[in-house]
Motif scaffolding. Structure first.
Motif, PDB file in Angstrom:
ATOM      1  N   ASN A 190     -12.976 -10.018 -10.326  1.00 59.59           N
ATOM      2  CA  ASN A 190     -13.773  -9.627  -9.154  1.00 59.59           C
ATOM      3  C   ASN A 190     -13.049  -9.992  -7.859  1.00 59.59           C
ATOM      4  OD1 ASN A 190     -15.965  -8.461 -10.504  1.00 59.59           O
ATOM      5  ND2 ASN A 190     -16.952 -10.449 -10.810  1.00 59.59           N
ATOM      6  N   LYS A 250      -9.635  -3.599  -3.034  1.00 56.25           N
ATOM      7  CA  LYS A 250     -10.534  -2.612  -2.444  1.00 56.25           C
ATOM      8  C   LYS A 250     -10.289  -2.444  -0.952  1.00 56.25           C
ATOM      9  CE  LYS A 250     -14.925  -2.415  -3.274  1.00 56.25           C
ATOM     10  NZ  LYS A 250     -16.316  -2.823  -3.582  1.00 56.25           N
ATOM     11  N   LYS A 251      -9.759  -3.487  -0.321  1.00 59.58           N
ATOM     12  CA  LYS A 251      -9.470  -3.404   1.100  1.00 59.58           C
ATOM     13  C   LYS A 251      -8.405  -2.351   1.404  1.00 59.58           C
ATOM     14  CE  LYS A 251     -10.694  -8.256   1.972  1.00 59.58           C
ATOM     15  NZ  LYS A 251     -10.200  -9.584   2.375  1.00 59.58           N
ATOM     16  N   THR A 252      -7.647  -1.955   0.376  1.00 57.48           N
ATOM     17  CA  THR A 252      -6.643  -0.910   0.576  1.00 57.48           C
ATOM     18  C   THR A 252      -7.288   0.468   0.591  1.00 57.48           C
ATOM     19  OG1 THR A 252      -6.233  -0.544  -1.790  1.00 57.48           O
ATOM     20  CG2 THR A 252      -4.963  -2.284  -0.707  1.00 57.48           C
ATOM     21  N   GLY A 253      -8.557   0.542   0.160  1.00 58.80           N
ATOM     22  CA  GLY A 253      -9.219   1.816   0.058  1.00 58.80           C
ATOM     23  C   GLY A 253      -8.985   2.492  -1.275  1.00 58.80           C
ATOM     24  N   LYS A 269      -2.275   3.264 -13.953  1.00 60.05           N
ATOM     25  CA  LYS A 269      -3.711   3.531 -13.873  1.00 60.05           C
ATOM     26  C   LYS A 269      -4.145   4.299 -15.118  1.00 60.05           C
ATOM     27  CE  LYS A 269      -2.995   4.286  -8.925  1.00 60.05           C
ATOM     28  NZ  LYS A 269      -1.515   4.223  -9.064  1.00 60.05           N
ATOM     29  N   ASN A 327     -10.414  -7.488  -7.421  1.00 59.21           N
ATOM     30  CA  ASN A 327     -11.081  -6.245  -7.035  1.00 59.21           C
ATOM     31  C   ASN A 327     -11.391  -6.231  -5.541  1.00 59.21           C
ATOM     32  OD1 ASN A 327     -12.619  -3.738  -7.605  1.00 59.21           O
ATOM     33  ND2 ASN A 327     -14.379  -5.007  -7.056  1.00 59.21           N
ATOM     34  N   ASP A 328     -11.916  -7.348  -5.042  1.00 59.91           N
ATOM     35  CA  ASP A 328     -12.270  -7.425  -3.625  1.00 59.91           C
ATOM     36  C   ASP A 328     -11.041  -7.303  -2.731  1.00 59.91           C
ATOM     37  OD1 ASP A 328     -14.915  -7.729  -4.292  1.00 59.91           O
ATOM     38  OD2 ASP A 328     -14.916  -9.916  -4.100  1.00 59.91           O
ATOM     39  N   LYS A 376       0.825  -1.212   0.000  1.00 58.75           N
ATOM     40  CA  LYS A 376       0.000   0.000   0.000  1.00 58.75           C
ATOM     41  C   LYS A 376       0.858   1.260   0.000  1.00 58.75           C
ATOM     42  CE  LYS A 376      -3.405   0.197   2.935  1.00 58.75           C
ATOM     43  NZ  LYS A 376      -4.190   0.044   4.180  1.00 58.75           N
ATOM     44  N   ASN A 421      -9.462   3.406  -5.151  1.00 62.46           N
ATOM     45  CA  ASN A 421     -10.561   3.489  -6.114  1.00 62.46           C
ATOM     46  C   ASN A 421     -10.048   2.896  -7.418  1.00 62.46           C
ATOM     47  OD1 ASN A 421     -12.857   4.094  -7.551  1.00 62.46           O
ATOM     48  ND2 ASN A 421     -12.280   6.249  -7.881  1.00 62.46           N
ATOM     49  N   ILE A 422     -10.281   1.606  -7.632  1.00 62.60           N
ATOM     50  CA  ILE A 422      -9.610   0.927  -8.733  1.00 62.60           C
ATOM     51  C   ILE A 422     -10.505   0.662  -9.921  1.00 62.60           C
ATOM     52  CG2 ILE A 422      -7.882  -0.139  -7.273  1.00 62.60           C
ATOM     53  CD1 ILE A 422      -9.569  -2.656  -7.261  1.00 62.60           C
ATOM     54  N   LYS A 464      -8.389   3.889 -12.897  1.00 62.34           N
ATOM     55  CA  LYS A 464      -8.669   2.457 -12.991  1.00 62.34           C
ATOM     56  C   LYS A 464      -7.367   1.664 -12.998  1.00 62.34           C
ATOM     57  CE  LYS A 464     -11.098  -0.897 -15.921  1.00 62.34           C
ATOM     58  NZ  LYS A 464     -11.875  -1.064 -17.170  1.00 62.34           N
TER      59      LYS A 464
END
Length: 278
Positions: free
Chosen positions: A263, A270-273, A242, A266-267, A233, A275-276, A246
């Motif tokens: 997916n 996303k835990k890093t916060g 990006k 993605n999950d 992170k 916006n991907i 994205k």
């Protein structure tokens, strides 16, 4: 002319025939590539070696995997035998070595031109393709992204360096690269990439050693190991390619394309916060 060096290394493993035990231990195969302007390479080199001297470490290569092998020996109170490739680190606190690698990865954010690309294969999928096809898909995905990144830069040009494996696989990588380059795929012609794949021994190459740290950290991140998540992170995620915010399909691509795996990635991410987007 904008000239890029691309240093690429793999982490994890893949087998055409897999069982649940293998998948649990090795859920992913990853190729990580560090792109950097050729004019910035010397800065990368100098910063890397400054940090190694700062920690008073031996000149030998310190691989990402060595850190966690040393940690395992320490946790189990095991003796490290001379046959182990990391025996030369037996007297070092593994916490210090982890801090060293983290500081090396922090160099990424001190050099503007650095950029990271990942290609990921999940062993939990039902795919049974050969190792030859695995390499072909990963190299194809990588070459596309390097070419697209330089498209529009008339004089932009990139040369790629891989860490050699054994002779058979190195030849396979070289031949696969050349076949894709000459015969094309979605890219009709590679106008911004050198026609021949180069190999650099990791113990000679700061770029390959950095790619090893990036790939190993990303595998640990995908496995949700706390320290790997923290390092990823802070040091690597800001440098992943990006497009309009994205990441997936841009700087992190599942190979082959698979909506379920995307997916899953993605999950995790996303835990890093971040916006991907998918």
């Amino acid at each position: 002319m904008s000239i890029l060096f691309g240093f690429s290394d793999e982490s994890g493993d893949y087998k055409q025939e897999r069982n649940e035990k293998f998948n649990q231990k090795t859920p992913y195969y990853v190729r990580a590539t560090l792109l950097i302007n050729a004019s910035d390479w010397k800065e990368l080199y100098n910063r890397f070696h400054y940090i190694k001297k700062k920690y008073k470490l031996p000149s030998k290569e310190i691989k990402w995997s060595y850190l966690w092998s040393l940690r395992s020996h320490f946790k189990k109170n095991e003796t490290i035998h001379e046959k182990e490739p990391y025996y030369f680190l037996k007297d070092y606190d593994y916490h210090v070595l982890i801090n060293y690698v983290e500081e090396c990865l922090a160099i990424l954010n001190k050099i503007d031109s650095t950029e990271v690309i990942f290609t990921v294969t999940s062993n939990k999928s039902n795919n049974k393709f050969s190792i030859e096809n695995l390499y072909k898909m990963h190299i194809t995905s990588l070459l596309q992204r390097v070419e697209y990144g330089l498209n529009g830069k008339t004089n932009g040009f990139a040369t790629l360096f891989f860490d050699p494996v054994d002779d058979k696989r190195s030849k396979l990588l070289r031949d696969t690269y050349f076949d894709i380059y000459c015969n094309g795929d979605f890219v009709k012609q590679y106008n911004h990439i050198k026609d021949s794949l180069n190999f650099e021994f990791s113990h000679h190459s700061v770029g390959i050693q950095m790619a090893d740290y990036i790939a190993g950290c990303f595998i640990g991140f995908l496995k949700q190991y706390d320290k790997s998540v923290d390092i990823f992170k802070k040091t690597i995620l800001p440098k992943v390619r990006k497009h309009k915010g994205k990441l997936l399909g841009i700087g992190i691509s599942e190979v082959p394309t698979n909506s379920n795996i995307r997916n899953e990635l993605n999950d995790i991410i996303k835990k890093t916060g971040a916006n991907i987007g998918i």
